[in-house]
Design an enzyme around this catalytic site. Structure first.
Site, PDB file in Angstrom:
ATOM      1  CG  HIS A   1      -2.089  -1.035   0.941  1.00  0.00           C
ATOM      2  ND1 HIS A   1      -2.428  -2.007   1.849  1.00  0.00           N
ATOM      3  CD2 HIS A   1      -2.888  -1.251  -0.138  1.00  0.00           C
ATOM      4  CE1 HIS A   1      -3.409  -2.746   1.351  1.00  0.00           C
ATOM      5  NE2 HIS A   1      -3.693  -2.322   0.145  1.00  0.00           N
TER       6      HIS A   1
ATOM      7  CG  ASP B   1      -4.926  -1.562  -4.792  1.00  0.00           C
ATOM      8  OD1 ASP B   1      -4.416  -2.667  -5.059  1.00  0.00           O
ATOM      9  OD2 ASP B   1      -5.303  -1.240  -3.649  1.00  0.00           O
TER      10      ASP B   1
ATOM     11  CB  THR C   1      -7.233  -8.926  -9.097  1.00  0.00           C
ATOM     12  OG1 THR C   1      -8.213  -8.538 -10.064  1.00  0.00           O
ATOM     13  CG2 THR C   1      -7.908  -8.998  -7.722  1.00  0.00           C
TER      14      THR C   1
END
Lengths: 270, 270
Positions: free
Chosen positions: A62, A153, A155
């Protein structure tokens, strides 16, 4: 009891986590979602068999998807996060004191589970500057605009996120950005899938003037080496200094994360 | 047949390799040695259940334990490798055109197996400048001297290599070095065992004026983040440019590998 979850990194390599218990399991219309309590990594979020995040090492992913593009922008105020349903990217964005943060997550179930069981990561949703939209990011971005930074952000480029790795999406993203806007996107492991990040780089270069690949150590992701891309029509350089506490990112890492091993560089040039 | 070797990175985390066959197995008076043929990582050398090297990713470890200290030295001619029985560190040292390379490996069995089954790594033994000594490195170093660079390529600080991580060994090492000499040593994963590299750093600092920790991505080692230490009485800086082909190391990585994430830095300062 000996209870393990293993992610298959390839058909011949797997990383196993010893599990205390399953905290939650849901099947949404998009994907299969598990939340486990592990012995070593705290809580572990798994989507379609793939580790998304753990409470022990999520700070790396993150911080690294958020701070490099945010510190590239001179004054980021309006931020868009595509995917990021766990709220972790939004949490890091808030440290830059933005005016508004829009999280566009396609799968309501991911948000539900993270809000309920992963407050360490999802608490950002309680901040009034964070606006959640349950929607396909591709559609949202055609309607909304004037963003300073867009963070993808998602998959991996298989499954529901495949469209977020294509030139036409990057064109829409550019239209939704202000002139000095910056984007970042996670793009897989250069060790097992060099074609993924080099493809992302190629597609981004068709649309943006400046594109940089950077990497970070993520112990629970395949190979431990993870790639991200930044793109902008402004030169990519650090325009502000770190002014809050972090656990991974620092001012030197902004540049050192762009210093790629030769076997990775090779794929950038091909 | 579904045949796996798994290394326990902790009692609760394991990395599994699908195995084609066992190539060799020997029990020496020091340790238990396996060589496997894997599906994804080529040949895999395991000592006492711990991955030592694979033919797919060994280049990273060997380049990174060798090239930073070698490029720190202005003109390295006489080199000592303590451990390194597989010959991989010697192979990288030879690229710097040294006059003599001494490999001091305690376990003859490791050398035997590597010479026979791992020529990709061990071919350096065929070079007349490489001298193999089957001996305890601790004793060798008290007798021999005048080295430009010493590379400590040992197993972890448990088992037969424990003595190689202590102040008195570092004192002996300093005596065996020329004045402008440089050493490097592998010191584990900062993610799982931050106490290991911070202890190495502390002990080295008692003996050498300059000590630097640097890191590299090694997919088959626990957490994928591996630490090394360099030490010298000369300031640690890159004194020569890369002048041969590499797959990982390059001139920028010399410095970027020393740029540590904050959670690692913290252990350097404590």
């Amino acid at each position: 009891m000996d209870y393990w979850f293993s992610e298959m990194h390839t058909p011949n390599i797997k990383l196993g986590f010893r599990i205390k218990r399953e905290i939650a399991h849901a099947t949404s219309k998009f994907q299969d979602i598990h939340l486990f309590e592990t012995y070593d990594y705290g809580k572990l979020l798994v989507i379609d068999g793939t580790v998304q995040t753990t409470t022990r090492d999520e700070f790396i992913y993150h911080e690294m998807i958020v701070h490099p593009p945010m510190f590239t922008h001179p004054n980021p105020k309006k931020i868009l996060i595509i995917g990021g349903g766990d709220g972790g990217a939004a949490r890091e964005v808030l440290k830059h004191e933005p005016r508004e943060v829009h999280v566009v997550e396609i799968d309501e179930k991911v948000v539900e589970i993270c809000k309920k069981y992963l407050p360490e990561i999802s608490s950002s949703y309680n901040d009034p500057r964070v606006h959640l939209h349950i929607e396909n990011g591709k559609e949202f971005i055609r309607r909304e605009g004037n963003f300073d930074v867009i963070i993808v952000d998602s998959t991996d480029p298989v499954g529901p996120a495949a469209d977020l790795f294509r030139e036409d999406f990057y064109e829409d993203m550019k239209k939704a950005l202000k002139k000095d806007g910056v984007i970042s996107q996670q793009c897989g492991t250069p060790f097992y899938h060099p074609e993924e990040f080099s493809q992302v780089k190629k597609e981004l270069e068709k649309v943006f003037e400046y594109v940089k690949i950077y990497i970070a150590y993520i112990p629970t992701y395949p190979s431990g080496m993870w790639a991200f891309a930044m793109a902008s029509d402004m030169p990519i350089e650090r325009r502000r200094k770190l002014n809050f506490a972090t656990k991974y990112y620092n001012d030197e890492i902004y540049y050192s994360s762009m210093s790629l091993p030769n076997f990775v560089k090779k794929y950038c040039e091909d």
